[in-house]
Design a protein around this motif. Sequence first.
Motif, PDB file in Angstrom:
ATOM      1  N   GLU A  61      32.466 -25.647   7.639  1.00 14.05           N
ATOM      2  CA  GLU A  61      32.724 -24.746   6.418  1.00 14.05           C
ATOM      3  C   GLU A  61      32.931 -23.410   6.906  1.00 14.05           C
ATOM      4  O   GLU A  61      33.794 -22.586   6.332  1.00 14.05           O
ATOM      5  N   TYR A 178      27.346 -39.508   1.018  1.00  8.95           N
ATOM      6  CA  TYR A 178      27.894 -38.396   0.309  1.00  8.95           C
ATOM      7  C   TYR A 178      28.106 -37.458   1.759  1.00  8.95           C
ATOM      8  O   TYR A 178      29.511 -36.879   1.581  1.00  8.95           O
ATOM      9  N   LYS A 181      31.169 -38.794   3.563  1.00  4.20           N
ATOM     10  CA  LYS A 181      32.455 -38.502   2.782  1.00  4.20           C
ATOM     11  C   LYS A 181      33.018 -37.161   3.081  1.00  4.20           C
ATOM     12  O   LYS A 181      34.211 -36.903   3.283  1.00  4.20           O
ATOM     13  N   LYS A 182      31.985 -36.025   2.986  1.00  2.00           N
ATOM     14  CA  LYS A 182      32.395 -34.612   2.863  1.00  2.00           C
ATOM     15  C   LYS A 182      33.057 -34.701   4.542  1.00  2.00           C
ATOM     16  O   LYS A 182      33.878 -33.793   4.709  1.00  2.00           O
ATOM     17  N   LYS A 184      34.501 -36.682   6.441  1.00  2.00           N
ATOM     18  CA  LYS A 184      35.859 -36.989   6.567  1.00  2.00           C
ATOM     19  C   LYS A 184      36.651 -36.203   5.957  1.00  2.00           C
ATOM     20  O   LYS A 184      37.874 -35.980   6.591  1.00  2.00           O
ATOM     21  N   GLU A 185      36.339 -35.722   4.832  1.00  2.00           N
ATOM     22  CA  GLU A 185      37.286 -34.716   4.001  1.00  2.00           C
ATOM     23  C   GLU A 185      37.601 -33.397   5.090  1.00  2.00           C
ATOM     24  O   GLU A 185      38.608 -32.890   5.118  1.00  2.00           O
ATOM     25  N   LEU A 186      36.645 -33.017   5.792  1.00  2.00           N
ATOM     26  CA  LEU A 186      36.772 -32.033   6.732  1.00  2.00           C
ATOM     27  C   LEU A 186      37.264 -32.280   7.931  1.00  2.00           C
ATOM     28  O   LEU A 186      37.292 -31.298   8.877  1.00  2.00           O
ATOM     29  N   ASN A 187      37.791 -33.666   8.275  1.00  2.00           N
ATOM     30  CA  ASN A 187      38.300 -34.013   9.543  1.00  2.00           C
ATOM     31  C   ASN A 187      37.128 -33.683  10.754  1.00  2.00           C
ATOM     32  O   ASN A 187      37.689 -33.451  11.771  1.00  2.00           O
TER      33      ASN A 187
END
Length: 264
Positions: A61, A178, A181-182, A184-187
């Motif tokens: 982030e 959860y 999953k996050k 994975k979204e952030l690679n």
Amino acid sequence: MNTSRRSLLKGGIIASMATGFAAMPAIASAAEETKFPQHTYDLVIAGLGIGGIVTAIRAAENGLKPVVLEKMGSAAGNTVYSAGFMLGVNTKMQQEKGLKTGDTTEKFYEDMMKVSQGRGDPALTRLVAENADDTLNWLHDYVGVKYGVGAKLVWPMLQRAHLTIGEEKPGGKQLMSYLLKKAKELNIPIIYNAKAVELLDNPKNGTVTGVKVKTAKGFEEYIGKLGVVIATGGYSANKMMLTMMAGVPAANMPVRGSNTVTGE
């Protein structure tokens, strides 16, 4: 990019709520000529429990490129066996439900010190108490964790409990779902079946620079430009270490959680 130590600590504060420190691997000198494949990231994180994955997400982030190393073939630490309760004093979830508990951060701190019979580190305990609400709000808003609030736990008899809810049971498994999953979204790369065996250091100043891991292909090295985070849990499933550190009675207790948390 402006990432402070405080920012990373805030992202990883939840680790201190759920995990203990593991015995550290041996340290090897980076000056030694290496013949192993090397991979470089901003931050190398050992351990795919809640502490490791939250630290990785927070780092990403803030614009960093972290990597998570996990010795097992999946997230197999104590997190996935936990009930999934987390505590907060005045979170937005509590506010939205209209809970008026009259609770305060100071009361939370005092209760935590009582639970530890005064043995808890005052500074770290206060750090957890003061950041608990922000951490839960962040997990809800940024990561997408859904909570059920308002339940009263046996201790303390206050409405601090936030239970992770979803299709997975128990709540700890849902929480990890959860988080994965996050990630994975952030690679964020997660390297499974990669067991940390040594810490690498800079021989000039002793700064830890990376981790040597054992994989099915052999040994590999992961270098962290900003260092290494050890989030490998404790040694709750290692009878020998429990006997040495806490005595025979502790070693004879049934393992409540993962049998892979062995502290090597």
